[in-house]
Design an enzyme around this catalytic site. Structure first.
Site, PDB file in Angstrom:
ATOM      1  N   ASN A  14      -1.842  -3.023  -2.581  1.00  0.00           N
ATOM      2  CA  ASN A  14      -2.262  -4.294  -3.167  1.00  0.00           C
ATOM      3  C   ASN A  14      -3.162  -5.102  -2.250  1.00  0.00           C
ATOM      4  OD1 ASN A  14      -2.421  -6.144  -5.223  1.00  0.00           O
ATOM      5  ND2 ASN A  14      -0.559  -7.237  -4.640  1.00  0.00           N
TER       6      ASN A  14
ATOM      7  N   PRO B  78       3.807  -0.810   2.647  1.00  0.00           N
ATOM      8  CA  PRO B  78       2.900  -0.112   3.559  1.00  0.00           C
ATOM      9  C   PRO B  78       1.772   0.564   2.780  1.00  0.00           C
ATOM     10  CG  PRO B  78       5.188   0.347   4.100  1.00  0.00           C
ATOM     11  CD  PRO B  78       5.194  -0.362   2.787  1.00  0.00           C
ATOM     12  N   GLU B  79       0.571   0.511   3.347  1.00  0.00           N
ATOM     13  CA  GLU B  79      -0.581   1.124   2.702  1.00  0.00           C
ATOM     14  C   GLU B  79      -1.076   2.289   3.555  1.00  0.00           C
ATOM     15  OE1 GLU B  79      -3.306  -1.537   0.830  1.00  0.00           O
ATOM     16  OE2 GLU B  79      -1.818  -3.139   0.700  1.00  0.00           O
TER      17      GLU B  79
END
Length: 284
Positions: free
Chosen positions: A178, A2-3
């Protein structure tokens, strides 16, 4: 993993479900907090800080409401890491993930629950000491402390470091993972291995990161801006497929970086996956 946008959305969901409500029960399934009982406490707010989540709670006052004093307040600090998630459930609704992966469960008096599964970090700390767990973070791309100039200065502090590694360092700016790292580098026409000091337009890279996370914080992520669900990224995860800009085949590689000296093995390195277009993103 998760970002920042995912974590921001999770905080908003839990704020809508639990914000201002008193807990009927809590269940912490980690040894350090297994006996902690927050029944009667009120969830004041749920906020994100980069990739971290903070549930802030107030103890009950003699009249049964939340104590107005900031003293004694606690924060549930969690980090989703690779596979973690917080899910919201209505009264009596069955969990959608295996119970053995649950690490925390908070149930409000109206039956609404928030359950944290496979959390990478879970701890309960005094709210006044939140700085000890998130104070090291750089400006939050989706937070009230966002400061583009400070984020850029943080990145420039290590001019020989690969920009693809510097963008992932949450001490520089908080919220990029990423996917966004790869997408931002593509949109900025910069190879992820390019040293920060050689990036032609670092302010533009920082601004693009901010723009992408803002655009996706309230919707399913789509970094290409409308090509549809089959092409929701420009380069991430698209090795061997044609570049959506020039039709060159997207390549996959890794960037290696030494782990901090406090890690389990001195001199150990970790590798980060990158995707890029060799034509649009020549290595400078």
């Amino acid at each position: 993993m998760p970002e920042g946008d995912n974590v921001y959305q999770a905080a908003r969901r839990m704020q809508a479900a639990l914000g201002g409500k008193r807990l009927a029960a809590s269940d912490f399934r980690v040894p350090a907090f297994a006996t902690l009982d927050l029944a009667g406490w009120t969830v004041l707010e749920v906020v994100s800080r980069g990739k971290h989540l903070l549930h802030r709670l107030a103890p009950p006052a003699p009249d049964g409401g939340p104590s107005p004093s900031p003293e004694g307040r606690l924060s549930i600090h969690s980090h989703l890491s690779m596979e973690g998630s917080w899910q919201v459930y209505g009264a009596g609704e069955r969990w959608r993930k295996p119970a053995h992966t649950a690490r925390a469960a908070l149930r409000a008096e109206d039956g609404t629950s928030a359950v944290g599964f496979s959390l990478g970090v879970l701890e309960v700390i005094p709210t006044a000491e939140e700085g000890s767990v998130v104070g090291h973070l750089g400006p939050d791309l989706l937070g009230p402390d966002w400061d583009a100039a400070r984020a850029e200065a943080n990145l420039r502090a290590e001019p020989e470091r690969a920009v693809g590694l510097a963008l992932l360092d949450q001490r520089n700016l908080a919220g990029i993972g990423n996917i966004y790292r790869c997408e931002v580098c593509f949109l900025g026409r910069v190879h992820p291995a390019t040293p920060v000091g050689r990036v032609p337009d670092l302010p533009g890279i920082v601004a693009m990161a901010k723009r992408l996370l803002e655009a996706n914080k309230a919707r399913p992520r789509n970094t290409v801006g409308g090509f549809g669900p089959r092409n929701s990224t420009w380069v991430y995860g698209r090795a061997g497929q044609p570049c959506l800009r020039c039709r060159t085949r997207i390549e996959h590689a890794t960037l290696a970086e030494p782990t901090p000296g406090t890690g389990p093995l001195l001199g150990e390195t970790r590798e980060r996956d990158i995707w890029f277009c060799p034509s649009c993103q020549p290595l400078l």
